[in-house]
Design a protein around this motif. Structure first.
Motif, PDB file in Angstrom:
ATOM      1  N   SER A  45       0.852  -1.185   0.000  1.00 19.70           N
ATOM      2  CA  SER A  45       0.000   0.000   0.000  1.00 19.70           C
ATOM      3  C   SER A  45       0.889   1.236   0.000  1.00 19.70           C
ATOM      4  N   GLU A  46       0.301   2.391  -0.313  1.00 19.34           N
ATOM      5  CA  GLU A  46       1.094   3.625  -0.336  1.00 19.34           C
ATOM      6  C   GLU A  46       1.714   3.920   1.028  1.00 19.34           C
ATOM      7  N   GLU A  47       0.974   3.650   2.077  1.00 24.20           N
ATOM      8  CA  GLU A  47       1.498   3.879   3.433  1.00 24.20           C
ATOM      9  C   GLU A  47       2.713   2.996   3.702  1.00 24.20           C
ATOM     10  N   TRP A 250       0.436 -10.837  -0.208  1.00 26.37           N
ATOM     11  CA  TRP A 250       0.780 -10.150  -1.457  1.00 26.37           C
ATOM     12  C   TRP A 250       1.233 -11.064  -2.579  1.00 26.37           C
TER      13      TRP A 250
END
Length: 253
Positions: A45-47, A250
């Motif tokens: 994720s971007e975070e 993932w």
């Protein structure tokens, strides 16, 4: 005299401040290398990508990457991909950076050791704080995400296991003791199975000893998590708890 634990805390604080002000910042090109060549990062994720980049910047700041065996130039790609492998393996911990292993030696291909009198693909030398890799073999390990053979993961796994036992650097004993004990009990059974020629998700080198089993198990954990889980969900579960992450999230089954 200042107590040892306070001296260690002060030293850790000084090191944190040094890293904060001297930290190498990733360029746009280096971030593109991560996105295009390191699938673990690309799927975050971007975070978590921001967290990953910050940890990678710390690795690049605190490690020396040096060419050997005729390798004159250590490229950004080499530093980014090897550093990213270190971040990936230790991603479950907030601030783990393997301080004992401060030097990364990179050979262009397999190299000859005058000590063992054998050719090596990679090794870890705790006496001198070295992680050593053949760049060719490192890239070969990254060619397939799903074969369970990855030199970078293998050598970083050795370093991680050794770092856990080094008591003077402020990062020892980060493995949860009960979880690690459980892992070793499962490992004993698997090592016996491998050496007896039984069916196993692990390749034969996993049967050499506990050090090799841990390194091979982490290669399998990161590259073949679904197959590993289906083979032995209890052993897989101990690694999820030990490493504080689950690659099944993932990696597609």
């Amino acid at each position: 005299m200042m107590p040892l634990y306070r001296m260690n805390s002060l030293a850790s604080l000084i090191e944190e401040l040094r890293i904060l002000f001297a930290r190498i910042r990733l360029t746009k090109l280096e971030i593109e290398i991560l996105e295009q060549q390191f699938p673990y990062y690309a799927r975050l994720s971007e975070e978590h990508k921001r967290e990953f980049r910050k940890k990678l910047e710390v690795i690049l700041t605190t490690k020396s990457f040096m060419g050997r065996g005729g390798l004159r130039i250590v490229t950004s790609e080499m530093k980014i991909l090897i550093g990213a492998t270190m971040v990936m393996v230790a991603f479950g911990w907030k601030d783990l950076r393997l301080p004992h292993f401060s030097k990364i030696l990179i050979y262009p291909d397999t190299y000859y050791s005058t000590i063992s009198r054998q050719y090596h693909r990679g090794e870890v030398n705790p006496r001198h704080g070295l992680i050593v890799m053949s760049w060719k073999c490192f890239l070969e390990g990254m060619e397939s995400e799903h074969d369970g053979v990855n030199l970078g993961i293998h050598e970083v796994a050795h370093a991680l296991k050794l770092e856990n036992q080094i008591h003077y650097n402020g990062e020892s004993e980060f493995f949860a003791p009960e979880v690690y004990k459980s892992f070793l009990e499962f490992a004993d059974k698997e090592i016996r199975k491998v050496n007896e020629g039984g069916r196993s998700v692990f390749r034969t080198s996993a049967g050499f000893n506990h050090h090799e089993f841990f390194a091979v198990a982490l290669e399998t954990f990161f590259e073949k998590p679904h197959e590993f889980f289906n083979y032995n969900p209890e052993l897989y579960g101990t690694l999820v708890r030990l490493m504080r992450q689950d690659p099944r999230v993932w990696v597609k089954g």
